[in-house]
Design a protein around this motif. Structure first.
Motif, PDB file in Angstrom:
ATOM      1  N   SER A 153      35.006  46.628  40.216  1.00  0.00           N
ATOM      2  CA  SER A 153      35.592  45.377  40.695  1.00  0.00           C
ATOM      3  C   SER A 153      34.491  44.400  41.052  1.00  0.00           C
ATOM      4  O   SER A 153      33.360  44.790  41.354  1.00  0.00           O
ATOM      5  N   ASP A 189      33.827  40.342  42.928  1.00  0.00           N
ATOM      6  CA  ASP A 189      34.252  39.127  43.623  1.00  0.00           C
ATOM      7  C   ASP A 189      33.101  38.135  43.561  1.00  0.00           C
ATOM      8  O   ASP A 189      32.097  38.317  44.246  1.00  0.00           O
ATOM      9  N   LYS A 218      38.545  39.525  41.859  1.00  0.00           N
ATOM     10  CA  LYS A 218      39.152  38.649  42.865  1.00  0.00           C
ATOM     11  C   LYS A 218      38.222  37.454  43.040  1.00  0.00           C
ATOM     12  O   LYS A 218      37.013  37.622  43.224  1.00  0.00           O
ATOM     13  N   VAL A 272      42.777  38.165  40.420  1.00  0.00           N
ATOM     14  CA  VAL A 272      43.485  37.613  41.574  1.00  0.00           C
ATOM     15  C   VAL A 272      42.735  36.385  42.077  1.00  0.00           C
ATOM     16  O   VAL A 272      41.527  36.433  42.298  1.00  0.00           O
ATOM     17  N   THR A 285      42.591  33.753  45.190  1.00  0.00           N
ATOM     18  CA  THR A 285      43.045  33.457  46.545  1.00  0.00           C
ATOM     19  C   THR A 285      42.957  31.956  46.787  1.00  0.00           C
ATOM     20  O   THR A 285      42.014  31.299  46.360  1.00  0.00           O
ATOM     21  N   ALA A 304      48.030  33.764  47.291  1.00  0.00           N
ATOM     22  CA  ALA A 304      47.229  34.221  46.152  1.00  0.00           C
ATOM     23  C   ALA A 304      48.118  34.337  44.930  1.00  0.00           C
ATOM     24  O   ALA A 304      49.350  34.437  45.040  1.00  0.00           O
ATOM     25  N   ALA A 316      48.114  36.529  41.147  1.00  0.00           N
ATOM     26  CA  ALA A 316      47.494  37.553  40.307  1.00  0.00           C
ATOM     27  C   ALA A 316      47.949  37.380  38.868  1.00  0.00           C
ATOM     28  O   ALA A 316      49.116  37.069  38.615  1.00  0.00           O
ATOM     29  N   THR A 326      39.885  41.534  49.591  1.00  0.00           N
ATOM     30  CA  THR A 326      39.331  42.380  48.539  1.00  0.00           C
ATOM     31  C   THR A 326      39.376  43.853  48.917  1.00  0.00           C
ATOM     32  O   THR A 326      39.802  44.702  48.130  1.00  0.00           O
ATOM     33  N   LEU A 334      42.944  45.175  48.891  1.00  0.00           N
ATOM     34  CA  LEU A 334      43.429  45.277  47.507  1.00  0.00           C
ATOM     35  C   LEU A 334      42.871  46.529  46.846  1.00  0.00           C
ATOM     36  O   LEU A 334      43.609  47.317  46.231  1.00  0.00           O
ATOM     37  N   LEU A 359      48.700  44.103  46.522  1.00  0.00           N
ATOM     38  CA  LEU A 359      48.519  42.663  46.710  1.00  0.00           C
ATOM     39  C   LEU A 359      49.083  42.209  48.059  1.00  0.00           C
ATOM     40  O   LEU A 359      48.477  41.395  48.766  1.00  0.00           O
TER      41      LEU A 359
END
Length: 319
Positions: free
Chosen positions: A150, A152, A181, A213, A215, A221, A223, A250, A253, A290
């Motif tokens: 993942s 961000d 995210k 996703v 925000t 948010a 997705a 984050t 999630l 979520l």
């Protein structure tokens, strides 16, 4: 047994300057906040970073370790701990100035490569600031064969070049990830003149992440996956400040997806996540993750600084 996560990225001290000019030092750094959030939600988590043995570094380590975070070998050295000065306006929103030096030690890199994790997360300064960002990109792309990933972006323009120069690195990390995210501020800066929702939808359509996703603060948010999207409302709260809210989102999630078996080692979780997002609506475990993320972010906004909730606090908040 819960699957272990590895977070790679910066730890620093947020020096909070309120509207009245009062200054307070609080542990922070986006990846550090995500690691702490995962630990507080009961997930085994290791953290590859660079933090000093000074006062700020000691406070950081003690806080993270108390939250269940294990530091990767080589993450602590004698250099000063990095700082970010966050200036809060009357609404609690923050702008940042940074004094940071980012690079993983050779020992930390060896420890990451030698200690496989079920899931790897990175982002923010660590994924964009030379010289350490190149190492992070290499580690993340190498981890994908055995673990889910993942990312961000959590972009800090004050530390970066122009968006057109940063775009290629961000897009490589997006392509290497299963879950991304980002905030609407991230995508507004990265793609000037493009509506952030369109940029996020494009990431989801390009064959990299199964779930993207975006925000949007008080607007909640949204997705996206390859065949659809869903809006997640933000709980109505009294905001104290927004520091760390995105990181709490984050971590919750990821915690929700890990608990559902949609992230983890091997091809099984990746295939399960793809199946859970292979329709006009996502599977129930994705929606639950979520919703959990939105609640975690909201709780963080009700208190000062980056202070993600524990599993017990989220259960109590659910009533």
């Amino acid at each position: 047994m819960a699957q272990a996560a590895l977070v790679i990225g910066e730890a620093l001290t947020d020096v909070l300057v309120g509207p009245d000019g009062e200054r307070r030092g609080m542990p922070g750094g986006s990846p550090a906040n995500v690691a702490l959030g995962l630990g507080r939600l009961g997930h085994p988590v290791r953290f590859a970073t660079r933090v000093g043995r000074d006062f700020f570094g000691t406070v950081l380590r003690e806080r993270l370790e108390a939250g269940g975070v294990e530091f990767v070998t080589g993450s602590v050295d004698d250099a000063p701990t990095s700082t970010a000065t966050a200036r809060l306006d009357g609404a609690g929103s923050a702008t940042y100035d940074f004094d940071i030096d980012w690079e993983l030690s050779a020992a930390a890199v060896r420890a990451v490569r030698g200690g496989p994790a079920a899931h790897v997360h990175t982002g923010s300064i660590a994924a964009g600031l030379p010289p350490g960002a190149d190492t992070v990109l290499d580690l993340v792309e190498g981890a994908r064969a055995a673990a889910t990933v993942s990312y961000d972006p959590n972009l800090r323009p004050a530390l970066l070049g122009p968006p057109e120069r940063e775009r290629a690195r961000v897009e490589r990390l997006v392509a290497a990830s299963d879950v991304v995210k980002a905030s609407d501020e991230d995508l507004s800066w990265l793609y000037p003149g493009v509506e952030p929702t369109k940029a996020a939808a494009r990431w989801a359509e390009q064959g990299g992440p199964a779930l993207v996703v975006l925000t949007m603060g008080g607007r909640g948010a949204r997705a996206w996956w390859r065949r659809g999207s869903v809006h997640v409302a933000a709980p109505v709260i009294a905001v104290r400040d927004t520091v760390g809210a995105g990181d709490a989102f984050t971590s919750a999630l990821l915690a929700g997806l890990l608990s559902a078996g949609l992230l983890g080692a091997g091809e099984g979780p990746r295939a399960a996540l793809a199946e859970a997002t292979d329709g006009p609506a996502p599977a129930a475990p994705v929606l639950r993750a979520l919703t959990l993320a939105a609640r975690a972010a909201a709780l963080t906004c009700t208190r000062e600084g980056a202070d993600p909730p524990t599993a017990a606090e989220l259960r109590e908040d659910a009533g």
